[in-house]
Design an enzyme around this catalytic site. Structure first.
Site, PDB file in Angstrom:
ATOM      1  N   GLY B  25       0.922  -1.142   0.000  1.00 15.81           N
ATOM      2  CA  GLY B  25       0.000   0.000   0.000  1.00 15.81           C
ATOM      3  C   GLY B  25       0.937   1.162   0.000  1.00 15.81           C
ATOM      4  CB  THR B  26       2.701   1.865  -2.533  1.00 15.03           C
ATOM      5  OG1 THR B  26       3.265   0.718  -1.976  1.00 15.03           O
ATOM      6  CG2 THR B  26       3.714   2.612  -3.336  1.00 15.03           C
ATOM      7  CB  SER B  27       2.983   7.313  -2.032  1.00 16.46           C
ATOM      8  OG  SER B  27       1.955   7.383  -1.090  1.00 16.46           O
TER       9      SER B  27
END
Lengths: 234, 225
Positions: B25-27
């Site tokens: 779960g990322t940017s």
């Protein structure tokens, strides 16, 4: 229409215990263009004649000296089309190895896998052995390697060797010239001299190919670089 | 599969973080600048609410000049990146020259589209080649592939579409672009619970890749009351 393979092998034993198809394959190799490999203290050199039958051939478009991975290179004597297949398979096997082990394939591992393929073709239905002997050079574990793979699937580790036309004279020449503390530069020089022994006509940077392998990896020498070496040859 | 021992689900609770899949779960983002592309990512990998790795590297090397930013399932994206590496290395070996970014993106797309039902992977492919210079290809979940001058991805990207639209300019200088990527990721990381840690950057040009890290205390600060 898919190829319907024979289920029986075409390579069968003679009464004397020989596999005649393999003998014939070796004959095809011995009739092929000469190639040479020499292991130096700090690298390996492989070289081959790459003569064209007519001036109309587009030189330098197709190569005999081929890179398999960053640190492994290959040449051959014998039938070109058979060689191409093995190059492709060797490249695939090297990538497959990396996918599983996340390590560049050790030279010995690649040689074993290629040799296993060549052996398969001596014991499978409807196929013939490969009409090539390969010279595989590599650098891993901080040392150089030079191997030969035969149509039978046998492989040999060499300090220096010659294959193809006139290979017996080539090997005799190498036996006299080889020493354990040869440096790569001298090895290239010696390799070119060995090729010259069986060369008919004028040797130029456009009708031989040279590849070297050392700690920084494998590369094919540019014709301009080969020219420099040739300039030092009487 | 139900637990083997008696009906007390004390040890094998299914929705527990211990058994949750690792997700990034990322940017992530990538932006073109004059001379190449800059890629950036946060460093948080979660299993449920537990941060399994707070310093992960989501910028993965495919070749010396082609990298990918991974979001979605960590396992899926690592496996895909390895397989793309395989294909691209083999391709480059046959060609005798550096493979193109477009080709790398096409291979990613082939895998992500054909196995779309089994994968959860959102990938940004970015790099430099001598044919088209710096390029970014977005391969989101589902397996489409589109080239964009700037692209964002991951759960944190939702919060920064406005900032990117307002602040991206084509042909920025290297330092301008670094600041732009850093600011964008910092904003995303501060609003998205699944993003955080450090900012990892990659500057890809003709010369290859330069990696940088921006640690927690050096992150740009925006309005906080």
């Amino acid at each position: 229409m898919s190829t319907e393979r024979y289920s029986f092998s075409l390579t069968t034993f003679s009464p004397s215990g020989k596999l005649v198809q393999i003998e014939y394959a070796l004959a095809a190799v011995a009739a092929g263009a000469p190639s040479v490999g020499i292991k130096a203290s700090n690298g390996v050199v492989i070289a081959t004649e790459n003569k064209h039958k007519s001036i109309l051939y587009d030189e330098h478009s197709v190569h005999k000296v081929e890179m398999i991975t960053n640190h492994i290179g290959m040449i051959y004597s014998g039938m070109g089309p058979d060689y191409r297949l093995l190059v492709k398979q060797a490249r695939k096997m090297a990538q497959q190895y990396y996918l599983v082990y996340h390590e560049p394939i050790p030279t010995v591992q690649l040689v074993q896998r290629v040799a296993a393929v060549m052996q398969e073709y001596t014991q499978s239905g409807g196929v013939r052995p490969f009409g090539v002997s390969l010279l595989i050079c590599g650098w891993d574990s901080d040392r150089p390697y030079l191997f030969q793979c035969d149509p039978s699937g046998a492989y040999f580790a060499w300090k220096a060797t010659a294959m193809g036309k006139n290979y017996i004279n080539g090997k005799t020449f190498l036996e006299k010239r080889y020493s354990e503390d040869l440096e790569l530069d001298d090895a290239v020089h010696t390799a070119i001299l060995t090729l010259k022994e069986s060369f008919e006509g004028q040797m130029t940077a456009d009708n031989i190919e040279v590849g070297i392998c050392d700690a920084s990896g494998f590369r094919r020498l540019e014709p301009s670089h080969v020219k420099d070496y040739l300039a030092n040859i009487p | 599969m139900p637990p083997i021992f008696s009906g007390h689900p004390t040890m094998l609770e299914e929705n527990d973080w211990r058994n949750a899949a690792h997700s990034t779960g990322t940017s992530i983002m990538a932006a073109e600048f004059a001379g190449g592309v800059i890629i950036g990512a946060d460093s948080r990998t979660t299993t449920g609410a537990y941060i399994a790795n707070r310093v992960s590297d989501k910028l993965t090397r495919i070749t010396d000049h082609i990298y990918c930013c991974r979001s979605g399932s960590a396992a899926d994206t690592q496996a895909i990146a390895d397989i793309v590496s395989y294909h691209l290395n083999f391709h480059g070996m046959e060609l005798g020259e550096e493979p193109l970014v477009e080709v790398g993106a096409a291979i990613f797309r082939e895998l992500c589209y054909n196995y779309r039902d089994s994968l959860m992977a959102g990938i940004l492919v970015a790099g430099w080649d001598k044919k088209k210079g710096g390029q970014i290809y977005s391969v989101p979940i589902g397996g489409m592939c589109v080239r964009q001058p700037v692209s964002i991805g991951g759960s944190g990207s939702s919060y920064v579409y406005g900032y990117v639209d307002a602040n991206f300019k084509p042909n920025m200088s290297k330092d301008e672009c670094i600041q732009f990527v850093t600011n964008t990721l910092a904003l995303a990381m501060s609003r998205d619970g699944s993003s955080g840690g450090v900012i990892r950057l990659g500057i890809i040009t003709e010369k290859g890749v330069e990696r940088r890290v921006i640690l927690g205390d050096q992150l740009p600060k925006f309005y906080e009351d």
